[in-house]
Each structure stands twice: as C-alpha cells, then as structure tokens.
Design a protein around this motif. Structure first.
Motif, mmCIF file in Angstrom:
data_model
loop_
_atom_site.group_PDB
_atom_site.id
_atom_site.type_symbol
_atom_site.label_atom_id
_atom_site.label_comp_id
_atom_site.label_asym_id
_atom_site.label_seq_id
_atom_site.Cartn_x
_atom_site.Cartn_y
_atom_site.Cartn_z
ATOM 1 N N VAL A 34 0.850 -1.188 0.000
ATOM 2 C CA VAL A 34 0.000 0.000 0.000
ATOM 3 C C VAL A 34 0.885 1.237 0.000
ATOM 4 N N TYR A 48 0.035 -3.724 4.375
ATOM 5 C CA TYR A 48 -1.206 -3.970 5.102
ATOM 6 C C TYR A 48 -1.440 -5.466 5.143
ATOM 7 N N TYR A 117 -5.073 6.149 6.050
ATOM 8 C CA TYR A 117 -5.237 4.928 5.263
ATOM 9 C C TYR A 117 -6.166 3.948 5.981
ATOM 10 N N ASP A 120 -9.789 5.618 5.857
ATOM 11 C CA ASP A 120 -10.424 5.876 4.565
ATOM 12 C C ASP A 120 -10.342 4.695 3.608
ATOM 13 N N GLN A 121 -9.178 4.035 3.530
ATOM 14 C CA GLN A 121 -9.019 2.924 2.592
ATOM 15 C C GLN A 121 -9.380 1.569 3.218
#
Length: 257
Positions: A34, A48, A117, A120-121
């Motif tokens: 990521v 991740y 991250y 949001d991701q």
C-alpha cells in the motif's frame, strides 16, 4: 551553528539503513503493498496485513523504532494477524526505500497518513484502531493520539522524552542544547484518555526501565504495565513475544463495537 547541530541530532536519533524490503507477499503471505500519502506530498510504501482466523474487526497501526524497516516487523505482524487483528506496517520517510529525511515533524506526518489509510481505505473506524509504537515509535503514536485518539494505545519501551535518552547514553554532552527535537512523551500522554498498556524490559540498555515506568505513571487510563524480566531492548520477547500479543488482545477487548 544550527546546521551542524541538526545533522548531529539526526545521526544520533535516526538509523534508517540502506536496505529496501522485498515485496510484501514474499515475506508475509496475504500481505498487501500500500502507499501512504503524506500532507507534505510524499508517497510512502507500507504493508497492510488482513486479519487471519477470527477477525476481531480491529486494526493495529505499527510505528517502528529508529532502525530497520517493515520486513523486520513481519513476525510481529504475522502474530497480530493470527490473533485476529489487521495490521498496517509503516516505514517512515527515509526508511525502507521511502523518500524524504526523518524528523519529528516528518514522522508525525507519516503516521497521520497511516491513520488516514486505516480510516479511509481500510475502513477501520477510529475507535477500532490500536496504535502500537516501539521505542521511538511510542513517541510518534503518542503525539498522534493527542490529535486523533485511537481505541487503545500500546507502547513498547517508551521513553520519557528524547533529552532523557540522550542523557542516558551521552552524559557528558549538553543534550538539551544539542537536541532541537523533543518527543515529549510524558508531557503528551497526560492529555490522552484512552486505554493504555506499557510493555518494557527490566534489562533494557537503550531506554532505561525507569523511563518506561514514568510514561506508565503519567497515563490517565493505564490498563496494565507489562514488566518483562531480564529483557533487553531488542530481545525477541520484546519484538514479537507473547507479552506483546496478549497486551494487544487485552486492548482489543476494551474496544467498543
């Protein structure tokens, strides 16, 4: 004079090394490459790792110490993942092949990007996030927690502040004059009201046990202190041992759904 002092501080504080990690999948099956986008325009590589087994619906942001890179934290990530926690392994600017030069302000921006991250991701709500910091990383996530409180805070071998560490190792140097960066962990943690666990080794030769105990004593919502008898700073039991995993599980049990 400021330039040489800044350069000296950087050499004393940060040890990124030249090694670039391999691809995530070659080290951790199922791990994903990521990219973290910092507010000052850097793109930082990170890994991740989804939760394996019984997914607890929580994620750990791993902020490393001042040396090595994310590949060296792969065993820790594997154990967290096996315990049901997703894991984000961060490498700061200048570390693990990432652009930029490390600094107190820069590392703060890096973990802000990591938190974004996760939120949001990865879709992990703030109250389902755990911040884990080892040594210097404990200072970095403590600062992050003052801005964005997590569900829990796990600090391994934290120091009181950077001057205290410098005085421990270089007692003849005027540390307060030399160091422009502070990392004031004890001062900051007094303002953080989230469940907190402190883990330290009684034989730590890098961060004295007294400093870690001072951090624990200042935490308003201290859940537990884990004292690992005979452990030095980089002993395996403090890198990815049972005490760390059980401490993360204890914090995860405190998280509200």
């Amino acid at each position: 004079m400021l330039g040489p002092l800044t350069a000296l501080q950087r050499r004393l504080t940060y040890h990124p090394g030249p090694v670039v990690p391999p691809r995530a999948g070659a080290v951790l099956p199922g791990a994903q490459e990521v990219v973290l986008h910092t507010e000052d325009g850097l793109d930082l590589d990170a890994w991740y790792v989804p939760a394996a087994g019984a997914d607890l619906g929580a994620a750990v942001l791993v902020a490393p110490g001042n040396a090595g890179n994310r590949a060296g934290r792969a065993p820790l990530a594997a154990r967290f993942s096996a315990a049901g926690l997703a894991v984000l392994l961060v490498d700061y600017r200048g570390y693990g092949g990432n652009p930029g030069r490390p600094s107190e302000q820069g590392l703060a921006r890096d973990v802000r990007a990591a938190r974004r991250y996760l939120t949001d991701q990865a879709g992990t709500a703030a109250h389902r996030q755990l911040y884990f910091g080892e040594s210097l990383g404990a200072a970095v996530v403590t600062e992050l927690a003052t801005e964005h409180p997590p569900g829990g805070l796990l600090l391994r071998s934290p120091f009181a502040d950077l001057v205290s560490v410098a005085r421990q190792h270089f007692p003849m140097l005027p540390a307060r004059l030399l160091l422009r960066e502070r990392y004031p962990v004890v001062e900051l943690i007094r303002t953080i009201r989230v469940p907190t666990v402190v883990v330290y080794g009684t034989a730590d030769s890098v961060v004295s046990p007294e400093q870690s105990r001072a951090v624990a004593a200042a935490a308003p919502e201290l859940l537990r202190v884990v004292r690992v008898n005979g452990a030095d700073h980089n002993d395996p039991v403090l890198l990815d041992g049972d005490e760390l995993i059980s401490s993360a599980a204890a914090l995860a049990a405190q998280l509200r759904r």
